[in-house]
Design a protein around this motif. Structure first.
Motif, PDB file in Angstrom:
ATOM      1  N   GLY A  36       0.906  -1.498  -0.195  1.00 30.84           N
ATOM      2  CA  GLY A  36      -0.117  -0.005   0.206  1.00 30.84           C
ATOM      3  C   GLY A  36       0.490   1.204   0.003  1.00 30.84           C
ATOM      4  N   SER A  37       0.396   2.758  -0.161  1.00 30.25           N
ATOM      5  CA  SER A  37       0.924   3.694  -0.266  1.00 30.25           C
ATOM      6  C   SER A  37       0.264   4.646   1.159  1.00 30.25           C
ATOM      7  CB  SER A  37       0.101   4.686  -1.550  1.00 30.25           C
ATOM      8  OG  SER A  37       0.921   3.784  -1.994  1.00 30.25           O
ATOM      9  N   LEU A  38       1.141   5.222   1.194  1.00 25.87           N
ATOM     10  CA  LEU A  38       0.975   6.834   2.331  1.00 25.87           C
ATOM     11  C   LEU A  38       2.080   8.059   1.473  1.00 25.87           C
ATOM     12  CD1 LEU A  38       1.036   5.241   6.007  1.00 25.87           C
ATOM     13  CD2 LEU A  38      -1.096   5.697   4.942  1.00 25.87           C
ATOM     14  N   ARG A  39       1.361   8.856   2.353  1.00 25.51           N
ATOM     15  CA  ARG A  39       1.996  10.147   2.357  1.00 25.51           C
ATOM     16  C   ARG A  39       2.188  11.014   3.421  1.00 25.51           C
ATOM     17  NH1 ARG A  39       0.234  15.530  -1.277  1.00 25.51           N
ATOM     18  NH2 ARG A  39      -1.162  16.080   0.393  1.00 25.51           N
ATOM     19  N   LEU A  40       3.380  11.450   3.806  1.00 26.03           N
ATOM     20  CA  LEU A  40       3.723  11.953   5.110  1.00 26.03           C
ATOM     21  C   LEU A  40       3.934  13.743   4.854  1.00 26.03           C
ATOM     22  CD1 LEU A  40       5.931   9.583   7.120  1.00 26.03           C
ATOM     23  CD2 LEU A  40       3.343   9.422   6.831  1.00 26.03           C
ATOM     24  N   SER A  41       3.488  14.468   5.330  1.00 27.95           N
ATOM     25  CA  SER A  41       3.110  15.785   5.156  1.00 27.95           C
ATOM     26  C   SER A  41       4.162  15.903   6.948  1.00 27.95           C
ATOM     27  CB  SER A  41       1.929  16.585   5.859  1.00 27.95           C
ATOM     28  OG  SER A  41       1.259  16.398   4.218  1.00 27.95           O
ATOM     29  N   CYS A  42       4.911  17.089   6.304  1.00 23.14           N
ATOM     30  CA  CYS A  42       6.139  18.245   7.165  1.00 23.14           C
ATOM     31  C   CYS A  42       5.791  19.258   7.373  1.00 23.14           C
ATOM     32  CB  CYS A  42       7.206  17.351   7.113  1.00 23.14           C
ATOM     33  SG  CYS A  42       8.480  18.740   8.125  1.00 23.14           S
ATOM     34  N   ALA A  43       4.154  19.280   8.295  1.00 21.64           N
ATOM     35  CA  ALA A  43       4.881  21.167   8.037  1.00 21.64           C
ATOM     36  C   ALA A  43       5.653  22.159   8.700  1.00 21.64           C
ATOM     37  CB  ALA A  43       3.344  21.366   8.815  1.00 21.64           C
ATOM     38  N   ALA A  44       5.834  22.992   8.814  1.00 20.36           N
ATOM     39  CA  ALA A  44       6.866  24.153   8.695  1.00 20.36           C
ATOM     40  C   ALA A  44       6.571  25.754   9.310  1.00 20.36           C
ATOM     41  CB  ALA A  44       8.357  24.014   8.258  1.00 20.36           C
ATOM     42  N   SER A  45       6.299  26.025  10.272  1.00 17.10           N
ATOM     43  CA  SER A  45       6.657  27.003  10.715  1.00 17.10           C
ATOM     44  C   SER A  45       8.029  28.405  11.621  1.00 17.10           C
ATOM     45  CB  SER A  45       5.264  27.507  11.952  1.00 17.10           C
ATOM     46  OG  SER A  45       5.167  26.716  12.613  1.00 17.10           O
ATOM     47  N   GLY A  46       7.821  29.346  11.471  1.00 14.92           N
ATOM     48  CA  GLY A  46       8.844  30.013  12.397  1.00 14.92           C
ATOM     49  C   GLY A  46       9.663  30.400  11.752  1.00 14.92           C
ATOM     50  N   ARG A  47      10.778  30.003  11.646  1.00 11.70           N
ATOM     51  CA  ARG A  47      11.973  30.903  10.618  1.00 11.70           C
ATOM     52  C   ARG A  47      12.156  30.208   9.503  1.00 11.70           C
ATOM     53  NH1 ARG A  47      17.309  33.077  13.760  1.00 11.70           N
ATOM     54  NH2 ARG A  47      16.907  33.972  12.526  1.00 11.70           N
ATOM     55  N   THR A  48      11.553  29.065   9.486  1.00 12.09           N
ATOM     56  CA  THR A  48      11.827  28.902   8.122  1.00 12.09           C
ATOM     57  C   THR A  48      12.902  28.700   6.864  1.00 12.09           C
ATOM     58  OG1 THR A  48       9.917  28.812   7.243  1.00 12.09           O
ATOM     59  CG2 THR A  48       9.503  27.335   8.343  1.00 12.09           C
ATOM     60  N   ALA A  49      13.119  29.828   6.870  1.00 17.15           N
ATOM     61  CA  ALA A  49      13.652  30.720   6.017  1.00 17.15           C
ATOM     62  C   ALA A  49      15.604  30.493   6.140  1.00 17.15           C
ATOM     63  CB  ALA A  49      13.693  32.032   5.573  1.00 17.15           C
ATOM     64  N   ALA A  54      12.816  16.627  10.245  1.00 13.16           N
ATOM     65  CA  ALA A  54      13.892  17.668  10.908  1.00 13.16           C
ATOM     66  C   ALA A  54      14.030  18.636  10.041  1.00 13.16           C
ATOM     67  CB  ALA A  54      14.796  16.786  10.921  1.00 13.16           C
ATOM     68  N   SER A  55      14.573  19.821  10.240  1.00 15.95           N
ATOM     69  CA  SER A  55      15.479  21.129   9.778  1.00 15.95           C
ATOM     70  C   SER A  55      16.692  20.777  10.138  1.00 15.95           C
ATOM     71  CB  SER A  55      14.747  21.949  10.009  1.00 15.95           C
ATOM     72  OG  SER A  55      15.366  22.971   9.168  1.00 15.95           O
ATOM     73  N   GLN A  56      17.429  20.845   9.169  1.00 13.75           N
ATOM     74  CA  GLN A  56      19.673  21.557   9.309  1.00 13.75           C
ATOM     75  C   GLN A  56      19.245  22.980   8.915  1.00 13.75           C
ATOM     76  OE1 GLN A  56      21.183  19.925   5.601  1.00 13.75           O
ATOM     77  NE2 GLN A  56      22.510  18.808   7.081  1.00 13.75           N
ATOM     78  N   SER A  57      19.958  23.401   9.281  1.00 12.00           N
ATOM     79  CA  SER A  57      20.154  24.362   9.465  1.00 12.00           C
ATOM     80  C   SER A  57      21.524  25.539   8.409  1.00 12.00           C
ATOM     81  CB  SER A  57      20.653  25.743  10.721  1.00 12.00           C
ATOM     82  OG  SER A  57      22.010  25.237  11.068  1.00 12.00           O
ATOM     83  N   ASN A  58      22.665  24.483   8.175  1.00  8.33           N
ATOM     84  CA  ASN A  58      23.361  24.830   7.356  1.00  8.33           C
ATOM     85  C   ASN A  58      24.262  23.516   6.553  1.00  8.33           C
ATOM     86  OD1 ASN A  58      24.046  27.173   6.908  1.00  8.33           O
ATOM     87  ND2 ASN A  58      24.262  26.882   9.609  1.00  8.33           N
ATOM     88  N   TYR A  59      24.690  23.125   5.465  1.00  7.12           N
ATOM     89  CA  TYR A  59      25.155  21.933   5.031  1.00  7.12           C
ATOM     90  C   TYR A  59      26.296  21.345   5.665  1.00  7.12           C
ATOM     91  CZ  TYR A  59      27.706  18.572   1.369  1.00  7.12           C
ATOM     92  OH  TYR A  59      28.074  17.972   1.501  1.00  7.12           O
TER      93      TYR A  59
END
Length: 119
Positions: free
Chosen positions: A16-29, A97-102
């Motif tokens: 089967g299939s599923l779609r996960l979502s990751c909604a970001a807020s705050g300092r996303t830039a 998860a969010s990574q701020s730099n390479y």
């Protein structure tokens, strides 16, 4: 600070299939990349897929190549993980998860969403 919320997990049969979502807020830039990770019971957390915010360059673990697709919707500050041909071994808690730099560590994490694939 970046706040992440995952959704879309659930119980699905093998194949089967599923779609996960990751909604970001705050300092996303300030986010360089978003990654999807998973952790199964008794196992270490592993990276599943990542996408760079600006370039869109993606990475997939060998175990999910050809089955999972990561994508991003910049207007919605949301990253998706489309999971097809699911296998019982895909069962895990999935985190974004969010990574701020390479090369930097992933420093902001969501609460996780459970994916269970039955055989």
């Amino acid at each position: 600070q970046v706040h992440l919320v995952e959704s879309g997990g659930g119980l699905v049969q093998a194949g089967g299939s599923l779609r996960l979502s990751c909604a970001a807020s705050g300092r996303t830039a300030s986010s360089y990349a978003i990654g999807w990770f998973r952790q199964a019971p008794g196992k270490e957390r592993e990276v599943v897929s990542t996408v760079r915010r600006v370039s869109g360059i993606t990475y997939y673990a060998d175990s999910v190549k050809g089955r999972f697709t990561i994508s991003r919707d910049s207007a919605k500050n949301t990253v998706y993980l489309e999971m097809n041909s699911l296998k019982p071994e895909d069962t895990a808690v999935y985190y974004c998860a969010s990574q701020s730099n390479y090369g930097a560590k992933y420093d902001y994490w969501g609460q996780g969403t459970q994916v269970t694939v039955s055989s």
